[in-house]
Every structure is written in C-alpha cells, then in structure tokens.
Design an enzyme around this catalytic site. Structure first.
Site, PDB file in Angstrom:
ATOM      1  N   GLU A 182       4.320  -6.383   1.522  1.00 44.68           N
ATOM      2  CA  GLU A 182       4.003  -6.837   0.230  1.00 44.68           C
ATOM      3  C   GLU A 182       3.847  -5.368  -0.757  1.00 44.68           C
ATOM      4  O   GLU A 182       2.493  -5.184  -1.076  1.00 44.68           O
ATOM      5  CB  GLU A 182       2.477  -7.502   0.373  1.00 44.68           C
ATOM      6  CG  GLU A 182       2.863  -8.586   1.272  1.00 44.68           C
ATOM      7  CD  GLU A 182       1.062  -9.268   1.696  1.00 44.68           C
ATOM      8  OE1 GLU A 182       0.117  -8.653   1.404  1.00 44.68           O
ATOM      9  OE2 GLU A 182       1.357 -10.397   2.184  1.00 44.68           O
ATOM     10  N   PRO A 183       4.713  -4.836  -1.060  1.00 51.67           N
ATOM     11  CA  PRO A 183       4.731  -3.774  -1.817  1.00 51.67           C
ATOM     12  C   PRO A 183       4.531  -4.389  -3.453  1.00 51.67           C
ATOM     13  O   PRO A 183       5.004  -5.034  -4.007  1.00 51.67           O
ATOM     14  CB  PRO A 183       5.982  -2.801  -1.810  1.00 51.67           C
ATOM     15  CG  PRO A 183       7.029  -4.056  -1.602  1.00 51.67           C
ATOM     16  CD  PRO A 183       6.270  -5.118  -0.782  1.00 51.67           C
ATOM     17  N   GLY A 184       3.514  -3.449  -3.928  1.00 55.26           N
ATOM     18  CA  GLY A 184       3.250  -3.687  -5.364  1.00 55.26           C
ATOM     19  C   GLY A 184       3.470  -2.412  -6.125  1.00 55.26           C
ATOM     20  O   GLY A 184       4.583  -2.130  -6.839  1.00 55.26           O
ATOM     21  N   ARG A 185       2.666  -1.244  -5.859  1.00 57.76           N
ATOM     22  CA  ARG A 185       2.861  -0.077  -6.607  1.00 57.76           C
ATOM     23  C   ARG A 185       3.894   0.847  -6.044  1.00 57.76           C
ATOM     24  O   ARG A 185       4.761   1.324  -7.075  1.00 57.76           O
ATOM     25  CB  ARG A 185       1.713   0.837  -5.881  1.00 57.76           C
ATOM     26  CG  ARG A 185       1.423   2.282  -6.493  1.00 57.76           C
ATOM     27  CD  ARG A 185       0.520   2.736  -5.663  1.00 57.76           C
ATOM     28  NE  ARG A 185      -0.637   2.166  -5.403  1.00 57.76           N
ATOM     29  CZ  ARG A 185      -1.814   2.191  -5.831  1.00 57.76           C
ATOM     30  NH1 ARG A 185      -2.271   2.656  -7.058  1.00 57.76           N
ATOM     31  NH2 ARG A 185      -2.766   1.326  -5.380  1.00 57.76           N
TER      32      ARG A 185
ATOM     33  N   TYR B 190     -11.274   4.713 -10.689  1.00 56.92           N
ATOM     34  CA  TYR B 190     -11.111   5.396  -9.686  1.00 56.92           C
ATOM     35  C   TYR B 190     -10.942   7.195  -9.769  1.00 56.92           C
ATOM     36  O   TYR B 190     -10.443   7.887  -8.510  1.00 56.92           O
ATOM     37  CB  TYR B 190      -9.920   4.889  -8.976  1.00 56.92           C
ATOM     38  CG  TYR B 190      -9.453   3.550  -8.953  1.00 56.92           C
ATOM     39  CD1 TYR B 190     -10.084   2.579  -8.327  1.00 56.92           C
ATOM     40  CD2 TYR B 190      -8.492   3.090  -9.474  1.00 56.92           C
ATOM     41  CE1 TYR B 190     -10.108   1.325  -8.165  1.00 56.92           C
ATOM     42  CE2 TYR B 190      -7.971   1.747  -9.465  1.00 56.92           C
ATOM     43  CZ  TYR B 190      -8.969   0.819  -9.067  1.00 56.92           C
ATOM     44  OH  TYR B 190      -8.486  -0.472  -8.930  1.00 56.92           O
TER      45      TYR B 190
ATOM     46  N   GLY C  11       0.887  -1.283   0.058  1.00 54.55           N
ATOM     47  CA  GLY C  11       0.104  -0.101   0.047  1.00 54.55           C
ATOM     48  C   GLY C  11       0.722   1.252   0.156  1.00 54.55           C
ATOM     49  O   GLY C  11       0.253   2.412  -0.184  1.00 54.55           O
TER      50      GLY C  11
ATOM     51  N   TYR D 241      -0.960  -1.882 -11.628  1.00 55.62           N
ATOM     52  CA  TYR D 241      -2.327  -1.676 -11.990  1.00 55.62           C
ATOM     53  C   TYR D 241      -2.438  -0.971 -13.470  1.00 55.62           C
ATOM     54  O   TYR D 241      -3.667  -0.407 -13.587  1.00 55.62           O
ATOM     55  CB  TYR D 241      -3.158  -0.946 -11.065  1.00 55.62           C
ATOM     56  CG  TYR D 241      -2.700  -1.689  -9.565  1.00 55.62           C
ATOM     57  CD1 TYR D 241      -3.279  -2.931  -9.088  1.00 55.62           C
ATOM     58  CD2 TYR D 241      -1.919  -1.126  -8.745  1.00 55.62           C
ATOM     59  CE1 TYR D 241      -2.779  -3.415  -8.056  1.00 55.62           C
ATOM     60  CE2 TYR D 241      -1.456  -1.721  -7.468  1.00 55.62           C
ATOM     61  CZ  TYR D 241      -2.021  -2.913  -7.061  1.00 55.62           C
ATOM     62  OH  TYR D 241      -1.580  -3.585  -6.059  1.00 55.62           O
TER      63      TYR D 241
ATOM     64  N   CYS E   5     -16.410   2.759 -26.607  1.00 54.49           N
ATOM     65  CA  CYS E   5     -17.595   3.419 -26.816  1.00 54.49           C
ATOM     66  C   CYS E   5     -18.397   3.459 -25.545  1.00 54.49           C
ATOM     67  O   CYS E   5     -19.232   2.899 -24.901  1.00 54.49           O
ATOM     68  CB  CYS E   5     -18.595   2.672 -27.644  1.00 54.49           C
ATOM     69  SG  CYS E   5     -18.000   2.574 -29.285  1.00 54.49           S
TER      70      CYS E   5
ATOM     71  N   ARG F 299      -7.711   2.748 -14.637  1.00 51.85           N
ATOM     72  CA  ARG F 299      -7.443   3.560 -13.310  1.00 51.85           C
ATOM     73  C   ARG F 299      -8.365   4.984 -13.463  1.00 51.85           C
ATOM     74  O   ARG F 299      -9.038   5.160 -12.520  1.00 51.85           O
ATOM     75  CB  ARG F 299      -5.960   3.583 -13.037  1.00 51.85           C
ATOM     76  CG  ARG F 299      -5.403   2.561 -12.711  1.00 51.85           C
ATOM     77  CD  ARG F 299      -4.025   2.665 -11.788  1.00 51.85           C
ATOM     78  NE  ARG F 299      -4.241   3.023 -10.441  1.00 51.85           N
ATOM     79  CZ  ARG F 299      -4.304   4.185  -9.952  1.00 51.85           C
ATOM     80  NH1 ARG F 299      -3.744   5.196 -10.561  1.00 51.85           N
ATOM     81  NH2 ARG F 299      -4.461   4.181  -8.482  1.00 51.85           N
TER      82      ARG F 299
HETATM   83  N1  LLP Z   1      -1.143  -6.971  -0.275  1.00 49.79           N
HETATM   84  C1  LLP Z   1      -2.260  -7.194  -0.354  1.00 49.79           C
HETATM   85  C2  LLP Z   1      -2.892  -8.256   0.527  1.00 49.79           C
HETATM   86  C3  LLP Z   1      -3.220  -6.412  -1.295  1.00 49.79           C
HETATM   87  O1  LLP Z   1      -4.511  -6.827  -1.371  1.00 49.79           O
HETATM   88  C4  LLP Z   1      -2.563  -5.593  -2.143  1.00 49.79           C
HETATM   89  C5  LLP Z   1      -3.137  -4.663  -2.954  1.00 49.79           C
HETATM   90  C6  LLP Z   1      -1.194  -5.154  -2.028  1.00 49.79           C
HETATM   91  C7  LLP Z   1      -0.545  -6.002  -1.014  1.00 49.79           C
HETATM   92  C8  LLP Z   1      -0.217  -4.513  -2.809  1.00 49.79           C
HETATM   93  O2  LLP Z   1      -0.725  -3.000  -2.555  1.00 49.79           O
HETATM   94  P1  LLP Z   1       0.055  -1.853  -3.468  1.00 49.79           P
HETATM   95  O3  LLP Z   1       1.468  -1.966  -2.450  1.00 49.79           O
HETATM   96  O4  LLP Z   1       0.314  -2.369  -4.828  1.00 49.79           O
HETATM   97  O5  LLP Z   1      -0.580  -0.623  -3.165  1.00 49.79           O
HETATM   98  N2  LLP Z   1      -6.028  -1.353  -8.416  1.00 49.79           N
HETATM   99  C9  LLP Z   1      -5.949  -0.636  -7.505  1.00 49.79           C
HETATM  100  C10 LLP Z   1      -5.290  -1.122  -6.350  1.00 49.79           C
HETATM  101  C11 LLP Z   1      -5.904  -2.320  -5.532  1.00 49.79           C
HETATM  102  C12 LLP Z   1      -4.889  -2.940  -4.699  1.00 49.79           C
HETATM  103  C13 LLP Z   1      -5.394  -4.193  -4.155  1.00 49.79           C
HETATM  104  N3  LLP Z   1      -4.431  -4.888  -3.118  1.00 49.79           N
HETATM  105  C14 LLP Z   1      -5.275   0.451  -7.989  1.00 49.79           C
HETATM  106  O6  LLP Z   1      -5.293   0.734  -9.377  1.00 49.79           O
HETATM  107  O7  LLP Z   1      -5.025   1.465  -7.591  1.00 49.79           O
END
Ligand code: LLP
Length: 417
Positions: A275-278, A318, A240, A372, A343, A314
């Site tokens: 658990e970083p993604g973004r 959002y 997050g 994402y 469309c 996105r």
């Molecule tokens: N761990 C868990 C359990 C999660 O559900 C998520 C994201 C993450 C880690 C990674 O979160 P991050 O570090 O990437 O923010 N589609 C949306 C974001 C949905 C996130 C869902 N869970 C967007 O485009 O902002």
C-alpha cells in the site's frame, strides 16, 4: 533516481514545462504533479517485487486527486482507502472494486454498507468489534464481507511518533495474541470470509529492517492460517516506504527493500499486497508559492510567501523538512524562515535555514509535496485551497481548480433569528 523537476537554463521546469509559466497562468499557491514520476515510481516498485507479482494498492490518502488515481489505475494499481469518501473517489477515478482494500479503525455502518455494495476486495479489520459489525451488516443483505485482520506486530518503524502505527501503543490493528482470537471468531461468523492478513508499520520508513522484523513475527500465524483456512490467501504488508526529503538523504531503494523482504515472502505462497502512498506520489509533486514580502528582524529574515500551513501542514505538524528552491536559479543565500500569512507562529514552511535570497514577487518551489500535501490542506483563516496541475512532457492541465471565496461559503446559512 532523477527528479522530474529540474532546471533548464536556470529556470525550474516540471518535466518540460517552465514552472514560472504555470504560476503565471494558474496563480499561486499551486501544486504541480509529474505524471511521469508517478508512473516511474509505480513501475520501479512493481518491477523490484515482480517475483511475487505484487498487488499494489495506491494509498489514496497520500494524494487523492482523480487524475493522480487514474494515472496509477491505468498502470494496474488498485487503491487502499480509509473512508467512504476515498472509496467513492477511487471508484470515480476508475479503480475496479476488486482492486480496493479498506482500512481504518473507525469504519461507520454507512461506510461498511457502501463497501459491501461495491463488493471491494477486502476490509482490513482493526478490532473485534468491527469484525462483528461487518458480519452483521453483510448478513443483513445476504452477503459476506471479505476480511483481513490488521495485525499490529509491535515493531518500531523509527519514524515520527505521529506517523508510527505498528507499535503496541498505537491505535491500529490488533496484537498477535488478539489476532489469533479474532481469526477464530471470524471463522465462526456467518457474514465474513477470512481472506488474509494485513499490517502497516508507519511511515516514512528508511530501511527494510522494520518490515523484515514484522514479517518474521507474523509468518508463523500466516503459515498456520494458510493450512487451516482454504480461503486465506493474501498477505498485505502495508505502505510506508520512505523517500528523500533532503538533498543529501538516500531514499529507500525498492530493490534493496525487495531483496530483504522477498525471501520472507516467497515460501509463504500467499498473494502479496502493498500500500505505497508517499513512495509513489511524494516526489511527484511540488508546491509553488510566490514571495509576498521579505521582512528583516534582529535575529533573522522572514520570507513571507503566499502558501501557508493550511496548504502544506507537514512542517507545522511533524516539523518535517522540505527542500525549498527558487524557480529562477540563484546562488545567493540568506538565513531565515519561510512563513505563510496564517495567524499562527507554527505557520512555517522552513525554519532557521540557509535559503535562496529571494525578493518580493519571486517564486519558490517546495519539494516533495506530492504526498500528504494538498490532501491535508484546510480552509483555516478562510483561505481557499490551492489549484492542482498535472504535467506530462510539455503538456500541463488544471486537474483541480483553485477554491473561490464562494466555494468557502457553500452549505452555510445564517438562522433567521
Ligand atoms: N496503508 C495504511 C494502512 C496506512 O495507514 C498508510 C498511511 C499507508 C498505507 C501509506 O503510507 P505511505 O506509503 O504513504 O507512507 N500525514 C503523514 C503520513 C500519515 C500516514 C498515514 N497512513 C505524513 O505527512 O507524513
């Protein structure tokens, strides 16, 4: 921190490769990822948190391209997966099973069986019913599933309502009282081994406060479990961490994050997972698109481009803001929307903004599209999904081919009748 997408002599480059060259060679819409950015972000976080030697599980859902996962796996990253498909990808990309954690509220029997067979690090369990299912499936094959209960600490991450997960009204995890019961049950089940606790609050989170609030709430239970359960040794604090989506927005600095959360982690004596993604992938990617038409209306100008909501959802989903810059630098501006060919009136990449004054055939780059972006792409309007490129220095490689019209028909049949 510096971007890996910068202008040289008025030409936007991905690391050292001119974006226009890639667009000419591979076509548009085109996702481009900077390998150096992925590595830098991973290291910045690992370094900021090094006093707890964090286990970093890259959230595959944010960008699941095999080349991206492999880049991070080579740095030592594990994977946070939420489906059998993501687990399969992570394994194919070379992530060792003992570095994979599996979250998600709806794990099917087939997914649980697959994860047990792979012997992943642990399941993040989101309900009591799931706990029982994992235990039964593990017992049936004479093994134990390692589990961490996902606690929902009811903390407001102050983000969009669709991307908040750690509030009481969200479907994720179990509240603190239930968690206590879930742990008691888990300890009685023959097919599970309790190894930790998990939380994830939502995203993007721009200050450390939601994390510290949540940690304060879960610490007493962690301390108790550590005392009572010898196998309890992990605390996974989720992902997050926010990034900047706007030129003037300050990203969450990993060092500020670390100095706020570390004091709440050190004395617990647990292994810390993240658990970083973004944070890792978001600003590692851009979406390049070409202008098809420029259309004037009485109220504004529409720049109609070849990327659409099916490529990057996105903004539509959002109302997310992505900076959009010209591939050939220009200072002239116009006011309007950037829209795609789909469309739907919700098909926009930018709405009512000052935009670069581009013309038919010009290229634009949508920034912060590495997380994402492609993973949420669809085939709506029978549009093939974009190609993906990875660059490093002056090297560029196609890491996923553009979908063809034949790809779109794969698996379909017309009944004889
Ligand atoms: N761990 C868990 C359990 C999660 O559900 C998520 C994201 C993450 C880690 C990674 O979160 P991050 O570090 O990437 O923010 N589609 C949306 C974001 C949905 C996130 C869902 N869970 C967007 O485009 O902002």
């Amino acid at each position: 921190m510096q971007s890996h997408f910068k202008y040289y002599h008025g030409q936007l480059c991905a690391e050292d490769v001119p974006v226009a060259k890639l667009a000419d060679e591979f076509g548009t819409p085109l996702y481009i990822y900077s390998r150096s950015h992925l590595i830098r972000q991973y290291r910045a976080l690992a370094d900021a948190m090094k006093s707890v030697k964090p286990h970093i599980y890259f959230a595959i859902k944010s960008n699941s391209n095999l080349a991206v996962i492999r880049t991070l796996a080579d740095q030592g990253a594990g994977a946070d997966v939420v489906s059998g498909g993501e687990l399969y990808r992570a394994r194919k990309a070379g992530v060792p099973a003992e570095k994979i954690v599996f979250a998600g509220v709806g794990k099917s029997v087939a997914e649980i069986d697959y994860a047990l067979k792979e012997d992943i690090k642990f399941f993040t369990v989101e309900s009591e019913a799931e706990l029982h299912r994992i235990s039964e499936r593990a017992e049936a094959v004479g093994t134990k599933g390692r589990i961490a209960i996902r606690v929902n600490p009811d903390v407001d991450p102050k983000t969009h309502k669709y991307t908040s997960t750690g509030k009481a009204e969200n479907k994720f995890g179990v509240d603190l009282t239930r968690a206590e019961r879930a742990y008691e049950q888990a300890l009685r089940l023959a097919g599970v081994e309790v190894v930790g606790m998990h939380m994830h609050l939502g995203s993007p989170i721009m200050t450390p406060t939601p994390y510290t609030e949540a940690l304060q709430k879960v610490r007493p239970m962690c301390e108790q479990l550590k005392k009572d359960v010898p196998t309890f040794r992990h605390l996974d604090i989720g992902g997050g961490l926010g990034i900047s989506y706007k030129a003037e927005q300050d990203p969450l600095d990993p060092r500020d994050f670390a100095s706020a959360v570390l004091p709440l982690l050190h004395d617990l004596g647990l292994e810390v997972g993240m658990e970083p993604g973004r944070f890792i992938a978001g600003n590692a990617g851009i979406l390049v698109t070409r202008v098809e038409y420029v259309k004037d209306s009485p109220s504004k100008t529409f720049i109609i481009v070849d990327a659409a909501m099916n490529d990057l959802i996105r903004p539509a989903l959002y109302e997310a803001h992505h900076e959009i810059i010209p591939v050939v630098q220009t200072i002239e501006r116009l006011f309007g929307d950037i829209v795609g060919p789909v469309c739907e009136s919700g098909d926009f990449l930018a709405a009512e903004r000052e935009l670069p004054a581009v013309e038919e055939g010009d290229l634009l780059a949508v920034l912060s599209a590495g997380a994402y972006g492609f993973v949420m792409a669809s085939n709506y309007n029978s549009r093939g999904r974009a190609a993906e490129i990875m660059v490093e220095g002056d090297r560029a490689e196609l890491v996923r081919a553009r979908e063809t019209w034949d790809d779109l028909l794969r698996g379909e049949t017309i009944p004889e009748w």
